[in-house]
Motif scaffolding. Structure first.
Motif, PDB file in Angstrom:
ATOM      1  N   GLU A 115       0.815  -1.224   0.000  1.00 19.46           N
ATOM      2  CA  GLU A 115       0.000   0.000   0.000  1.00 19.46           C
ATOM      3  C   GLU A 115       0.844   1.269   0.000  1.00 19.46           C
ATOM      4  O   GLU A 115       0.442   2.296  -0.537  1.00 19.46           O
ATOM      5  N   GLY A 173       2.360   5.038  -6.948  1.00 20.41           N
ATOM      6  CA  GLY A 173       2.288   4.942  -8.414  1.00 20.41           C
ATOM      7  C   GLY A 173       2.405   3.522  -8.936  1.00 20.41           C
ATOM      8  O   GLY A 173       2.457   2.557  -8.176  1.00 20.41           O
ATOM      9  N   ASN A 174       2.434   3.413 -10.263  1.00 25.40           N
ATOM     10  CA  ASN A 174       2.580   2.131 -10.960  1.00 25.40           C
ATOM     11  C   ASN A 174       1.727   0.981 -10.409  1.00 25.40           C
ATOM     12  O   ASN A 174       2.243  -0.097 -10.078  1.00 25.40           O
ATOM     13  N   PRO A 175       0.404   1.203 -10.335  1.00 24.80           N
ATOM     14  CA  PRO A 175      -0.476   0.164  -9.790  1.00 24.80           C
ATOM     15  C   PRO A 175      -0.409  -1.163 -10.560  1.00 24.80           C
ATOM     16  O   PRO A 175      -0.556  -2.227  -9.956  1.00 24.80           O
ATOM     17  N   LEU A 176      -0.145  -1.096 -11.863  1.00 26.14           N
ATOM     18  CA  LEU A 176      -0.103  -2.351 -12.627  1.00 26.14           C
ATOM     19  C   LEU A 176       1.092  -3.215 -12.236  1.00 26.14           C
ATOM     20  O   LEU A 176       0.983  -4.434 -12.122  1.00 26.14           O
ATOM     21  N   VAL A 178       2.596  -3.172  -9.339  1.00 28.06           N
ATOM     22  CA  VAL A 178       2.320  -3.696  -7.996  1.00 28.06           C
ATOM     23  C   VAL A 178       1.366  -4.881  -8.086  1.00 28.06           C
ATOM     24  O   VAL A 178       1.588  -5.934  -7.479  1.00 28.06           O
ATOM     25  N   GLN A 179       0.324  -4.706  -8.896  1.00 29.19           N
ATOM     26  CA  GLN A 179      -0.662  -5.778  -9.056  1.00 29.19           C
ATOM     27  C   GLN A 179      -0.016  -7.048  -9.609  1.00 29.19           C
ATOM     28  O   GLN A 179      -0.298  -8.157  -9.152  1.00 29.19           O
ATOM     29  N   ARG A 239       1.998  -8.778  -6.892  1.00 32.12           N
ATOM     30  CA  ARG A 239       1.117  -9.312  -5.833  1.00 32.12           C
ATOM     31  C   ARG A 239       0.395 -10.569  -6.310  1.00 32.12           C
ATOM     32  O   ARG A 239       0.180 -11.501  -5.538  1.00 32.12           O
ATOM     33  N   ASP A 290       1.035  -9.897   0.513  1.00 36.95           N
ATOM     34  CA  ASP A 290       1.607  -8.679   1.097  1.00 36.95           C
ATOM     35  C   ASP A 290       2.676  -9.052   2.130  1.00 36.95           C
ATOM     36  O   ASP A 290       2.886 -10.226   2.430  1.00 36.95           O
ATOM     37  N   TYR A 328       7.209  -0.492 -15.915  1.00 37.02           N
ATOM     38  CA  TYR A 328       6.900   0.676 -15.094  1.00 37.02           C
ATOM     39  C   TYR A 328       6.694   1.875 -16.010  1.00 37.02           C
ATOM     40  O   TYR A 328       7.339   1.986 -17.050  1.00 37.02           O
ATOM     41  N   GLU A 343       1.937   9.225 -12.216  1.00 40.34           N
ATOM     42  CA  GLU A 343       0.936  10.227 -12.581  1.00 40.34           C
ATOM     43  C   GLU A 343       1.188  11.554 -11.844  1.00 40.34           C
ATOM     44  O   GLU A 343       1.568  11.559 -10.674  1.00 40.34           O
ATOM     45  N   ILE A 380      -0.222  12.109  -8.300  1.00 36.98           N
ATOM     46  CA  ILE A 380       0.501  11.453  -7.202  1.00 36.98           C
ATOM     47  C   ILE A 380       1.744  12.264  -6.838  1.00 36.98           C
ATOM     48  O   ILE A 380       2.054  12.457  -5.666  1.00 36.98           O
TER      49      ILE A 380
END
Ligand SMILES: [Zn+2]
Length: 361
Positions: free
Chosen positions: A4, A8-11, A13-14, A17, A61, A190, A194, A197
């Motif tokens: 959490e 940035g870079n949610p993709l 991280v996803q 995970r 996590d 990456y 944005e 952010i």
């Protein structure tokens, strides 16, 4: 804290995970994308998650607090200090002497390169079982700095990766890596972070007043690291010689040949400290890009927003041809720099080039 806290870079991280949740972690990964967006930070988080005591079998996590999570931080910190100490060693032959690798290991250039000896040590360590933690994680940053003589050695390691080891190759552009390396790694891409952010980060750190926020966000160019390091006053001081320089060139069409002494004064200010050279060049490139954007009316692409009216005036005086030539001159200065020639020479060459290419010069 866990994933959490990553900005940035949610993709990306996803993606990591999901690897954890499905227990489907590739032996080798490439983290590719722009500088300063947190590729190494996420690699270290991933190393924690792979080793965290509190992660359940399908958990995705890490806690950041257990003994193993803290161990990872400790290992990374020790590696950083060791690398820094080795870089200071005068005798080149001794810089890679007595390397010791931890279960989670950061591998960075000691000279301009990541040396053959560093990869040899990696091969030896990776072949044995981890010592203190369940999983070995080797973070190689930047992967394009691996000495060409060591690439085959690394390939051999990646061909038969030990089940307990994960290799993370970090680089700005995966295309710079040999295809044989790329084919053995799963890629995680990456993107620049944005603007909203970056703005939130700047507001939290009070790095800029509201009026300066737009400029600061543009200058950060999607880089968390740059946003954190940003000092607008310092930036304006460094930018001034370039402004003087461009102003002199833009004025040349009406005043005859450009003012040589002024140009050389400007380049001397820019090239004074070698360590600042790359940062100075970046300012130059950004200004030249801004000139092109201003000329074509693409205001949203301009970084130096506070200069907009002047950028428009300069760019219309210079025209595309001269802006392009200025950029060629800067490219040449950069090439001279990376060939380890005195940076001052490069910038003087730029001044000559620019003067020769000015409208009536
Ligand atoms: Zn933990």
């Amino acid at each position: 804290m866990g994933f959490e806290s990553f900005l940035g870079n949610p993709l990306a991280v996803q993606t990591v995970r999901q690897m954890l949740a499905k227990e489907h972690v590739p032996g080798a990964l490439i983290f590719s994308g722009p500088e300063g967006v947190g590729k190494k930070t996420l690699a270290v988080m991933f190393a924690k998650a792979l080793n965290c005591e509190r992660r359940k079998p399908d958990g995705d996590d890490f806690c950041g607090e257990c003994a193993r999570c803290r161990k990872v931080d400790e290992m990374i910190q020790t590696a950083r200090e060791d690398l820094e100490r080795r870089r200071q060693i005068k005798e080149a032959a001794r810089r890679a002497e007595g390397l010791i690798y931890f279960d989670v290991q950061l591998i960075e250039p000691i000279t301009r390169y990541i040396l053959v000896e560093q990869i040899r040590r990696l091969r030896v360590t990776a072949a044995s079982r981890p010592f203190e933690l369940p999983r070995n994680v080797y973070v190689i940053d930047p992967a394009q700095a691996i000495h060409w003589q060591a690439v085959d050695l690394l390939l051999k390691v990646l061909e038969e990766p030990p089940a307990t080891a994960v290799f993370i190759l970090i680089c700005p552009n995966a295309g710079e890596l040999r295809a044989t390396l790329r084919s053995r790694c799963q890629r995680v891409r990456y993107l620049p972070v944005e603007d909203q952010i970056i703005a939130r980060l700047l507001r939290e750190g009070k790095r800029a007043g509201q009026d300066e926020m737009d400029l600061a966000v543009r200058l950060a160019e999607g880089s968390i690291a740059r946003a954190k390091a940003l000092d607008l006053e310092d930036y304006r001081r460094r930018r001034q010689p370039w402004i003087d320089y461009i102003e002199a060139l833009a004025a040349a069409p009406e005043t005859g040949p450009p003012d040589w002494s002024r140009l050389f004064d400007a380049t001397r200010t820019i090239g004074r400290e070698r360590g600042e050279f790359e940062a100075a060049l970046h300012i130059g490139y950004t200004l030249l890009r801004d000139l092109s954007e201003a000329l074509t009316g693409r205001v949203e692409g301009v970084s130096n927003l506070d200069l907009l009216p002047r950028l428009k005036a300069w760019s219309s005086r210079l025209g595309f041809r001269n802006i392009a030539r200025l950029k060629e001159g800067l490219d040449e200065a950069y090439r001279l720099q990376i060939r380890n020639v005195n940076p001052q020479m490069g910038l003087d060459a730029l001044a000559v080039e620019a003067a020769e290419s000015s409208p009536r010069g």
